[in-house]
Design a protein around this motif. Sequence first.
Motif, PDB file in Angstrom:
ATOM      1  N   ASN A  11      34.352 -72.307  -2.226  1.00 32.58           N
ATOM      2  CA  ASN A  11      35.692 -72.703  -2.660  1.00 32.58           C
ATOM      3  C   ASN A  11      35.834 -74.222  -2.699  1.00 32.58           C
ATOM      4  O   ASN A  11      36.419 -74.787  -3.624  1.00 32.58           O
ATOM      5  CB  ASN A  11      36.748 -72.124  -1.716  1.00 32.58           C
ATOM      6  N   SER A  12      35.313 -74.883  -1.668  1.00 33.78           N
ATOM      7  CA  SER A  12      35.429 -76.339  -1.603  1.00 33.78           C
ATOM      8  C   SER A  12      34.711 -77.011  -2.772  1.00 33.78           C
ATOM      9  O   SER A  12      35.257 -77.905  -3.433  1.00 33.78           O
ATOM     10  CB  SER A  12      34.865 -76.849  -0.277  1.00 33.78           C
ATOM     11  N   ILE A  13      33.489 -76.592  -3.044  1.00 33.35           N
ATOM     12  CA  ILE A  13      32.708 -77.187  -4.147  1.00 33.35           C
ATOM     13  C   ILE A  13      33.425 -76.958  -5.482  1.00 33.35           C
ATOM     14  O   ILE A  13      33.598 -77.887  -6.275  1.00 33.35           O
ATOM     15  CB  ILE A  13      31.292 -76.582  -4.195  1.00 33.35           C
TER      16      ILE A  13
ATOM     17  N   MET B 111      39.249 -65.505  -5.634  1.00 29.82           N
ATOM     18  CA  MET B 111      40.046 -65.852  -6.796  1.00 29.82           C
ATOM     19  C   MET B 111      41.514 -65.560  -6.533  1.00 29.82           C
ATOM     20  O   MET B 111      42.395 -66.353  -6.892  1.00 29.82           O
ATOM     21  CB  MET B 111      39.580 -65.085  -8.031  1.00 29.82           C
ATOM     22  N   ALA B 112      41.789 -64.426  -5.900  1.00 31.07           N
ATOM     23  CA  ALA B 112      43.177 -64.037  -5.618  1.00 31.07           C
ATOM     24  C   ALA B 112      43.856 -65.048  -4.705  1.00 31.07           C
ATOM     25  O   ALA B 112      45.014 -65.422  -4.929  1.00 31.07           O
ATOM     26  CB  ALA B 112      43.208 -62.643  -4.984  1.00 31.07           C
ATOM     27  N   VAL B 113      43.158 -65.492  -3.664  1.00 31.94           N
ATOM     28  CA  VAL B 113      43.739 -66.468  -2.734  1.00 31.94           C
ATOM     29  C   VAL B 113      44.064 -67.765  -3.456  1.00 31.94           C
ATOM     30  O   VAL B 113      45.134 -68.362  -3.257  1.00 31.94           O
ATOM     31  CB  VAL B 113      42.778 -66.725  -1.556  1.00 31.94           C
TER      32      VAL B 113
ATOM     33  N   ALA C 222      36.999 -68.004 -13.077  1.00 31.38           N
ATOM     34  CA  ALA C 222      35.737 -67.265 -13.172  1.00 31.38           C
ATOM     35  C   ALA C 222      34.738 -67.747 -12.126  1.00 31.38           C
ATOM     36  O   ALA C 222      34.000 -66.944 -11.534  1.00 31.38           O
ATOM     37  CB  ALA C 222      35.153 -67.419 -14.571  1.00 31.38           C
ATOM     38  N   ALA C 223      34.713 -69.069 -11.886  1.00 29.48           N
ATOM     39  CA  ALA C 223      33.797 -69.619 -10.885  1.00 29.48           C
ATOM     40  C   ALA C 223      34.166 -69.135  -9.485  1.00 29.48           C
ATOM     41  O   ALA C 223      33.297 -68.782  -8.674  1.00 29.48           O
ATOM     42  CB  ALA C 223      33.817 -71.147 -10.945  1.00 29.48           C
ATOM     43  N   LEU C 224      35.461 -69.099  -9.188  1.00 26.78           N
ATOM     44  CA  LEU C 224      35.912 -68.609  -7.885  1.00 26.78           C
ATOM     45  C   LEU C 224      35.603 -67.117  -7.727  1.00 26.78           C
ATOM     46  O   LEU C 224      35.216 -66.665  -6.645  1.00 26.78           O
ATOM     47  CB  LEU C 224      37.412 -68.849  -7.734  1.00 26.78           C
ATOM     48  N   PHE C 225      35.769 -66.371  -8.818  1.00 31.51           N
ATOM     49  CA  PHE C 225      35.426 -64.938  -8.805  1.00 31.51           C
ATOM     50  C   PHE C 225      33.944 -64.756  -8.484  1.00 31.51           C
ATOM     51  O   PHE C 225      33.566 -63.899  -7.677  1.00 31.51           O
ATOM     52  CB  PHE C 225      35.761 -64.316 -10.155  1.00 31.51           C
ATOM     53  N   ALA C 226      33.084 -65.581  -9.114  1.00 36.24           N
ATOM     54  CA  ALA C 226      31.642 -65.476  -8.895  1.00 36.24           C
ATOM     55  C   ALA C 226      31.288 -65.805  -7.442  1.00 36.24           C
ATOM     56  O   ALA C 226      30.438 -65.149  -6.835  1.00 36.24           O
ATOM     57  CB  ALA C 226      30.893 -66.416  -9.843  1.00 36.24           C
TER      58      ALA C 226
END
Length: 294
Positions: free
Chosen positions: A46-48, A1-3, A17-21
Amino acid sequence: MAVNLFEGNVKNIWHGAALFAAGAAAGECALYGQVGLSAIAVGAGNSIINQGFTNGWSNIDWGQVGISGTMSLITSAIGGQIGGYFAKPLGVLTSNIPNTVLRNVAYYSLCNSSAGFILGTGFSLINGNEGGIGGALKSGLESAGMGLVTGAISGFGSGIQEQRLQKTLSIQYDINKIQPEDIARQVLTSPETPFGSGTNSVYIGRDANGNVRYVGITERNPQLRFNEHLNSGAERSNLRFDVVNGTGALSRIQARIIEQRLINIYGLGKNGGQLYNKINSISPDNWYKYGIIQ
């Protein structure tokens, strides 16, 4: 998420939230030794997610997902080697910072940004991107910035965890409430612990009262080793043995560091401790190399 926040990719709170998960899932994989799977989860995940929130979930390019997962795996492998090269000098450089959190933040930030710069510059040159050396260096600096962000977050989390563990270790009367899994996690996130993997597990043996009386390591199927203890006729033959969660895919030295930390906590019987173990796993003269707390 940070990136992704750093790159300006996050569209809304649900995207974040999805990236965090996805990152949390990758972290769980890495924690239990599946580092390659963790890298794939980051790249492909990340891509999806980014494609889904940007182009719609019915327009995902699965070929790009595969490429992203593969590149993440390759980058992780190379980055691990680069990180291992920088680990010792950066560990020495940051060792005099008295605050545990600040020391870990400094170490991980420097390590990740150094690896990011080398990888970013190298991949830019290999891909033949426009801009020549200047463009490659710019890509390297961008990757270094991302490494700085992720390193700072990792260092902050591991530093808080290490402080909590050190506080727990200082309360001697709570010795049997210490969770061996906490020790394993702290060791595996420590800058002093060498990178690597293998088939080694760390295990403990408890008596009928639940007290830890034996600590060991094995690179074989743990049950085979447990059976040897149970059939030994020695004091440890009456113990109940369990593998410490989070171990099982460790290098030998990683397992020995965890074993020694646990030996120091519970104490050798000959030194007034509660363990049936006869000797240390690592000589006390070498404890400082691996950040082992006495």
